[in-house]
Motif scaffolding. Structure first.
Motif, short mmCIF file in Angstrom:
data_model
loop_
_atom_site.label_atom_id
_atom_site.label_comp_id
_atom_site.label_asym_id
_atom_site.label_seq_id
_atom_site.Cartn_x
_atom_site.Cartn_y
_atom_site.Cartn_z
N TYR A 199 0.85 -1.19 0.00
CA TYR A 199 0.00 0.00 0.00
C TYR A 199 0.89 1.24 0.00
O TYR A 199 1.63 1.48 0.96
CB TYR A 199 -0.91 -0.01 1.22
N ILE A 200 0.83 2.00 -1.09
CA ILE A 200 1.66 3.20 -1.26
C ILE A 200 0.72 4.40 -1.29
O ILE A 200 -0.18 4.47 -2.14
CB ILE A 200 2.48 3.12 -2.56
N SER A 201 0.91 5.34 -0.37
CA SER A 201 -0.02 6.47 -0.28
C SER A 201 0.71 7.77 0.02
O SER A 201 1.76 7.79 0.67
CB SER A 201 -1.07 6.21 0.81
N SER A 202 0.14 8.86 -0.49
CA SER A 202 0.58 10.22 -0.16
C SER A 202 2.06 10.44 -0.41
O SER A 202 2.74 11.13 0.35
CB SER A 202 0.24 10.54 1.32
N CYS A 203 2.56 9.86 -1.49
CA CYS A 203 3.97 10.00 -1.84
C CYS A 203 4.14 11.01 -2.98
O CYS A 203 3.26 11.16 -3.83
CB CYS A 203 4.56 8.66 -2.25
N SER A 204 5.27 11.68 -3.01
CA SER A 204 5.64 12.58 -4.09
C SER A 204 6.90 12.03 -4.74
O SER A 204 7.94 11.89 -4.07
CB SER A 204 5.89 13.99 -3.54
N ILE A 205 6.81 11.70 -6.03
CA ILE A 205 7.92 11.02 -6.70
C ILE A 205 8.27 11.77 -7.98
O ILE A 205 7.44 11.91 -8.88
CB ILE A 205 7.56 9.55 -7.00
N GLN A 206 9.51 12.24 -8.04
CA GLN A 206 10.03 12.96 -9.20
C GLN A 206 11.36 12.33 -9.58
O GLN A 206 12.35 12.48 -8.87
CB GLN A 206 10.23 14.44 -8.87
N THR A 207 11.37 11.58 -10.68
CA THR A 207 12.55 10.80 -11.03
C THR A 207 12.79 10.81 -12.54
O THR A 207 12.07 11.45 -13.29
CB THR A 207 12.40 9.34 -10.58
N GLY A 208 13.81 10.05 -12.96
CA GLY A 208 14.11 9.91 -14.37
C GLY A 208 13.53 8.66 -14.99
O GLY A 208 13.76 8.39 -16.18
N ASP A 209 12.79 7.87 -14.23
CA ASP A 209 12.18 6.65 -14.76
C ASP A 209 10.81 6.47 -14.11
O ASP A 209 10.20 7.44 -13.70
CB ASP A 209 13.11 5.44 -14.52
N ASP A 210 10.34 5.22 -14.00
CA ASP A 210 9.01 5.00 -13.45
C ASP A 210 8.90 5.54 -12.01
O ASP A 210 9.79 5.28 -11.19
CB ASP A 210 8.67 3.51 -13.43
N CYS A 211 7.82 6.25 -11.73
CA CYS A 211 7.58 6.65 -10.34
C CYS A 211 7.37 5.42 -9.47
O CYS A 211 7.93 5.30 -8.38
CB CYS A 211 6.37 7.57 -10.27
N VAL A 212 6.53 4.50 -9.94
CA VAL A 212 6.34 3.21 -9.30
C VAL A 212 6.37 2.16 -10.40
O VAL A 212 5.72 2.32 -11.44
CB VAL A 212 5.00 3.12 -8.54
N SER A 213 7.14 1.10 -10.21
CA SER A 213 7.16 -0.01 -11.16
C SER A 213 6.78 -1.29 -10.42
O SER A 213 7.28 -1.56 -9.32
CB SER A 213 8.53 -0.16 -11.83
N ILE A 214 5.88 -2.06 -11.03
CA ILE A 214 5.35 -3.27 -10.43
C ILE A 214 5.75 -4.43 -11.32
O ILE A 214 5.35 -4.50 -12.48
CB ILE A 214 3.82 -3.17 -10.29
N LEU A 215 6.54 -5.35 -10.77
CA LEU A 215 7.12 -6.42 -11.57
C LEU A 215 6.47 -7.76 -11.27
O LEU A 215 5.50 -7.84 -10.51
CB LEU A 215 8.63 -6.47 -11.32
N VAL A 223 -1.68 2.06 -5.15
CA VAL A 223 -0.99 3.35 -5.14
C VAL A 223 -2.07 4.42 -5.13
O VAL A 223 -2.91 4.46 -6.05
CB VAL A 223 -0.07 3.53 -6.37
N THR A 224 -2.07 5.28 -4.12
CA THR A 224 -3.17 6.24 -4.01
C THR A 224 -2.68 7.57 -3.44
O THR A 224 -1.66 7.63 -2.74
CB THR A 224 -4.30 5.66 -3.12
N GLN A 225 -3.40 8.64 -3.76
CA GLN A 225 -3.15 9.98 -3.22
C GLN A 225 -1.70 10.40 -3.40
O GLN A 225 -1.10 11.04 -2.52
CB GLN A 225 -3.52 10.01 -1.72
N SER A 226 -1.12 10.09 -4.56
CA SER A 226 0.29 10.38 -4.78
C SER A 226 0.47 11.20 -6.05
O SER A 226 -0.40 11.24 -6.92
CB SER A 226 1.09 9.07 -4.88
N THR A 227 1.62 11.88 -6.15
CA THR A 227 1.95 12.67 -7.33
C THR A 227 3.17 12.09 -8.02
O THR A 227 4.10 11.61 -7.36
CB THR A 227 2.21 14.14 -6.97
N CYS A 228 3.15 12.17 -9.35
CA CYS A 228 4.22 11.59 -10.16
C CYS A 228 4.62 12.59 -11.23
O CYS A 228 3.77 13.08 -11.96
CB CYS A 228 3.73 10.28 -10.79
N GLY A 229 5.90 12.88 -11.32
CA GLY A 229 6.39 13.73 -12.38
C GLY A 229 7.44 14.72 -11.88
O GLY A 229 7.26 15.30 -10.80
N PRO A 230 8.55 14.84 -12.65
CA PRO A 230 8.78 14.13 -13.91
C PRO A 230 9.04 12.65 -13.68
O PRO A 230 9.25 12.22 -12.55
CB PRO A 230 10.02 14.84 -14.47
N GLY A 231 9.06 11.91 -14.77
CA GLY A 231 9.28 10.48 -14.70
C GLY A 231 8.55 9.79 -15.83
O GLY A 231 8.04 10.42 -16.75
#
Length: 386
Positions: A199-215, A223-231
């Motif tokens: 359970y991933i919540s309320s995260c701020s992710i700014q990266t050069g690749d996937d904000c979250v990757s599920i393998l 994944v909820t209530q989160s922001t992604c970008g750039p990425g």
């Protein structure tokens, strides 16, 4: 037993619990001779602190105190421990400002530690820029850790993936922030593999690749209530290149994407085996996202892959209440293989427009079968032949 006696016993139990909590031992890395000058390698002091805390049966706290900086080379914290343990990360941790190993490694790794909580206002800085053209090293890794909580900490500039969860179960990642430059390679924010109930919540992710990757071999991820970008967005996959894919029950809801390459994406290699099913992508806002909705069974980042029969079977994917703009005209891509079509695709209340253009956005559909309901812009024409 009378009500008064029962209440008295409950009171005694509560006082005993409170007393035990009041005597919770705190183990500070400074007490174990960490230099905390940002120049001296404090790995041995951290390990000594961990060994003492891990041996304590009374739910101890390992403290990394605030307003200090600790230099760490690669450290592995090994379980199991005598009781659940909390790491309070209030200070900052930095990686060496040089090449510190040529082998695959996490800067900080936790292995087989159940009931672990990592919490605090501190930062882990991987100083990853020096690695981006050579070796790739991860920043924070958890393997075989059940009942894990990671809260509030900041991760910065990993050499490769920032946080990895491998063979973990019952994981909460809450209010974590992750930053690295948009052009930093392979710097995924959070990677989940071979894990259940994340359970991933309320995260701020700014990266050069996937904000979250599920393998592969992963089940029940939210994944909820989160922001992604750039990425590169929130991605399932890539799947099927090296092993049989097994992914099911993934929910992404109430998230915001700004300036990402994709929004939500399921990606698999040609010729792969296995399945990916049970997806809900709901209540998402897209701003200047290149391709907000993507299913890609032809994933090949090098662009030189041969056509192969077969593919990972993708089914039961719902896209509901998704609004915003795409920076490319092709806002939706549902590209599935001739030999293994995609089934059970559903879109409802989707409105995506081509940013800064008067022409409408469009959708590319190949070998995908499904239905739409209500407003869906751009329009979808699903494949009719099976």
């Amino acid at each position: 037993m009378t009500a008064v006696k029962r209440a008295f016993i409950l009171l005694l139990i509560a006082l005993a619990i409170r007393s035990a909590q009041g005597h919770q031992q705190i183990y500070s890395v400074v007490d174990f001779h960490a230099a905390a000058d940002g120049k001296t390698d404090d790995a041995q002091a951290f390990l000594a602190t961990w060994q003492a805390a891990c041996s304590d049966p009374s739910r101890p706290v390992m403290l990394v105190p605030g307003r200090r900086t600790f230099l760490l080379s690669q450290v592995t914290f090994q379980g199991p421990c005598k009781s659940p343990i909390t790491i309070r990360l209030d200070g900052n941790i930095v990686a060496p400002n040089g090449i510190w190993t040529t082998k695959p490694a996490d800067l900080l790794a936790f292995h087989a530690v159940n009931g672990l909580t990592v919490d605090g206002n501190g930062e882990i800085d991987g100083r990853g820029a020096i690695w981006w053209d050579c070796y790739n090293k991860r920043l924070l890794g958890f393997s075989l850790c059940n009942d894990l909580t990671v809260r509030r900490i900041h991760l910065k500039d990993s050499a490769e993936k920032h946080m990895t969860l491998f063979q973990c179960s019952q994981v909460i990642v809450d209010s974590v922030s992750i930053t690295s430059p948009a052009d930093s390679p392979n710097t995924d924010g959070i990677t989940v593999a071979w894990s259940n109930n994340t359970y991933i919540s309320s995260c701020s992710i700014q990266t050069g690749d996937d904000c979250v990757s599920i393998l592969s071999y992963t089940k029940n991820v939210t994944v909820t209530q989160s922001t992604c970008g750039p990425g590169h967005g929130i991605s399932v996959g890539s799947l099927g290149r090296f092993e049989t894919a097994k992914v099911e029950q993934v929910t992404v809801s109430n998230c915001t994407f700004v300036g990402t390459m994709t929004g939500v994406r399921i990606k698999s290699w040609q010729g792969g085996k296995g399945y990916a099913k049970g997806f809900l992508f709901e209540s998402l806002n897209m701003t200047d996202v290149q391709n907000p909705i993507v299913i890609d069974q032809f994933y090949c980042p090098q662009r030189n892959c041969h056509t192969e029969p077969g593919g990972v079977a993708i089914s039961d994917a719902k896209f509901i209440d998704i609004q915003g703009t795409s920076s490319e005209q092709e806002a939706i891509q549902l590209m599935c293989s001739q030999s293994v079509h995609c089934h059970g695709i559903y879109l409802s209340n989707v409105k995506l427009t081509w940013a800064k253009h008067t022409a409408p956005a469009n959708a590319a559909i190949l070998n995908a079968h499904g239905t739409t309901e209500g407003l869906v812009v751009p329009g979808i024409q699903f494949s009719n032949n099976l």
